[in-house]
Design an enzyme around this catalytic site. Structure first.
Site, PDB file in Angstrom:
ATOM      1  CD  GLU A   1      13.354   4.134   7.543  1.00 45.01           C
ATOM      2  OE1 GLU A   1      13.529   4.986   8.456  1.00 45.01           O
ATOM      3  OE2 GLU A   1      13.276   4.436   6.352  1.00 45.01           O
TER       4      GLU A   1
ATOM      5  CD  GLU B   1      11.209  12.862  10.926  1.00 48.18           C
ATOM      6  OE1 GLU B   1      10.121  12.303  11.119  1.00 48.18           O
ATOM      7  OE2 GLU B   1      12.141  12.340  10.287  1.00 48.18           O
TER       8      GLU B   1
ATOM      9  CE  LYS C   1      -1.959   2.659   2.924  1.00 48.51           C
ATOM     10  NZ  LYS C   1      -1.743   3.904   2.162  1.00 48.51           N
TER      11      LYS C   1
ATOM     12  CB  CYS D   1      13.904   8.643   7.127  1.00 44.01           C
ATOM     13  SG  CYS D   1      14.834   7.616   6.014  1.00 44.01           S
TER      14      CYS D   1
END
Ligand code: TXE
Length: 487
Positions: free
Chosen positions: A247, A379, A173, A281
């Protein structure tokens, strides 16, 4: 408007049963492609197809699995320019970078294809000489692979190739913001002859993802995305006792010592945060600079940041495109407002590039950032750098580790002993020394702490997509005492 209403279920492209949704080009802010959402019945059909295909695929010789994976890699490579343009329309990342990332995806497919017929176990020397013991690494079953919007095919290539190489089947997905390139890959998978059900793709947002991870017939989840979604997915995995790899993001510290190769470190720091408009990331979003060169580095980074060419991401000369979508853009501006409120010194940027329209945020540098402030701890996933000074090795290590994240980190120094001893102390899954944001199919990547668990790429990724079976064989004709544990 481009028509992407189909999904890949059981070897066929079929429309989803849920409502339609569109993808908005972040440069023009116009919808450019239309998709259909998979509802629970579509998700169920995709999972059932993957479950049916599993026995055939796991018994297919590794050499044949590799042949199909290499054929898919060839097809993706043939179409790399087209696929890169599609990803740029979806996420606004510069087309040069998308091309590079899709080439990297091709490399990942080929690397794992090469491993498909080399998945071995071990023999174990037991205490009993007459018992022969060996292990095999077996596929897990139906793998649910959920990806984020920043690097659609590249993120998928960290998951799908090791899953397929090991003999698993998959239901993929993609993010609802960047669906198109994954559907293109689905069409290529049909073109090269993957058996029905081995790769399935369903499209949609959180509702579709939630139905997928809660499905009782799945055997493994691998997810790339944000922490809040990850917590929900991990809870769903726990409820069904399904292994899960996550992750997630980071707040990685890029540490520059006074004895660093100056120009190289400045270029590395710049690329670490402003490449992909910071939507990476591993972004080196905290820049730790040793005191003697602190002001010099801050000025050099600010000067270079002001020269970054913002513009149409399809233009080969552009260095930074818009952010991927409006809610994310608003979020990034919110982080900038927090930093200003918390007293960080704005050196450059700090505002939208309104004259360009779209979702552009100027490359932003905040100096003198307190490591406990919101900018240093959260973040941003955008072009916003937090710079802070440090005194010595211990100070740098303390600041770098004072974070709930632990994905990546960088050390810049011409003293290799210093660089390696500092790198060793950083609690992160990926360390760079005198480089940043480098990646390779062979090199494992993944997080410590709240950056997630599990490893992608490298032979470590295969371990994530296999389970160990141990088999014991009695080599004697001795009749054992049935009531005492045999050794
Ligand atoms: O991602 P989400 P978002 C970070 C970054 C960003 C934040 C949030 O800081 O600002 O995460 O990003 C699917 N069950 N990263 O909200 O929601 C969703 O459809 C199952 C870091 O855009 O995590 C998409 O396919 N699936 C990161 C995928 O999860 C669900 C890259 C990721 O979306 C779901 C991106 C549910 N309940 C963002 N809800 C990195 N590691 O690089 C959503 N999804």
């Amino acid at each position: 408007m481009e028509n992407y209403r189909d999904q890949l279920i059981d070897g066929e492209m079929v429309a989803g049963s849920g409502p339609e949704f569109t993808s908005i080009d972040p440069y023009s802010e116009e919808p450019w492609a239309v998709f259909t959402e998979a509802d629970e019945s579509d998700v169920d059909r995709a999972v059932q197809a993957a479950a049916r295909a599993f026995d055939g695929w796991r018994r297919t010789p590794g050499q044949e699995r590799a042949r199909l994976m290499n054929a898919l890699a060839d097809a993706i490579e043939r179409d790399v320019d087209r696929l890169a343009e599609i990803e740029t329309r979806d996420n606004g990342k510069i087309v040069r970078e998308n091309r590079n990332q899709i080439q990297f995806a091709v490399r990942n497919f080929r690397y794992f294809a090469g491993l498909a017929d080399k998945i071995t176990g071990e023999t174990k020397p037991l205490d009993s000489y007459t018992t022969f013991d060996f292990t095999t690494r077996e596929p897990i079953g139906v793998c649910v692979l959920i990806t984020a919007w920043n690097s659609p095919l590249q993120l998928l290539s960290n998951k799908l190739p090791p899953a397929l190489a090991a003999g698993n089947t998959a239901v993929v997905k993609p993010s609802e913001f960047t669906t198109a390139s994954t559907l293109e890959m689905a069409r290529l998978a049909i073109e090269v002859g993957f058996p029905p059900g081995v790769i399935n793709v369903v499209t949609g947002a959180g509702r579709t993802g939630a139905a997928l991870v809660a499905h009782p017939s799945i055997d493994k989840i691998s997810f790339t995305g944000g922490i809040e979604t990850a917590k929900r997915i991990a809870a769903s995995a726990a409820a069904n006792i399904v292994p899960c790899s996550l992750e997630l993001g980071g707040k990685s510290a890029n540490i520059v010592f006074a004895d660093a190769p100056f120009d190289k470190a400045v270029a590395g720091a710049l690329g670490g945060i402003f490449a992909a408009a910071g939507q990476s990331c591993v972004a080196g979003s905290r820049l730790l600079v040793q005191e003697p060169i602190y002001e010099r580095v801050v000025s050099a980074i600010a000067e270079r940041a002001q020269q970054i060419r913002l513009g149409n991401p399809m233009d080969e000369q552009t260095q930074m495109g818009p952010l991927a979508h409006r809610p994310h853009y608003e979020k990034v501006l919110g982080h900038i407002a927090d930093a200003t409120e918390d007293g960080a010194r704005l050196v450059t940027g700090g505002a939208p590039a309104s004259e360009l329209g779209g979702l552009f945020v100027r490359p932003t540098v905040f100096a003198d950032v307190d490591n406990l402030s919101r900018l240093a701890q959260n973040e941003v996933f955008g072009p916003v750098l937090a710079v802070m000074p440090f005194t010595d090795e211990d100070d740098a290590i303390r600041i770098a580790n004072d974070s709930r994240f632990g994905l990546a980190g960088g050390v810049w120094s011409n003293d290799i002993t210093r660089a390696l001893s500092v790198a060793r102390e950083i609690r992160s899954g990926i360390m760079y020394v005198n480089t940043y944001r480098t990646s390779a199919a062979q090199a494992p990547s993944g997080g410590f702490k709240q950056s997630g668990y599990g490893r992608e790429r490298g032979t470590e990724a295969l371990a994530d997509y296999t389970v160990v079976k141990n088999t014991m064989v009695d080599l004697t004709d001795k009749v054992r005492d049935p009531f005492v544990l045999g050794r």
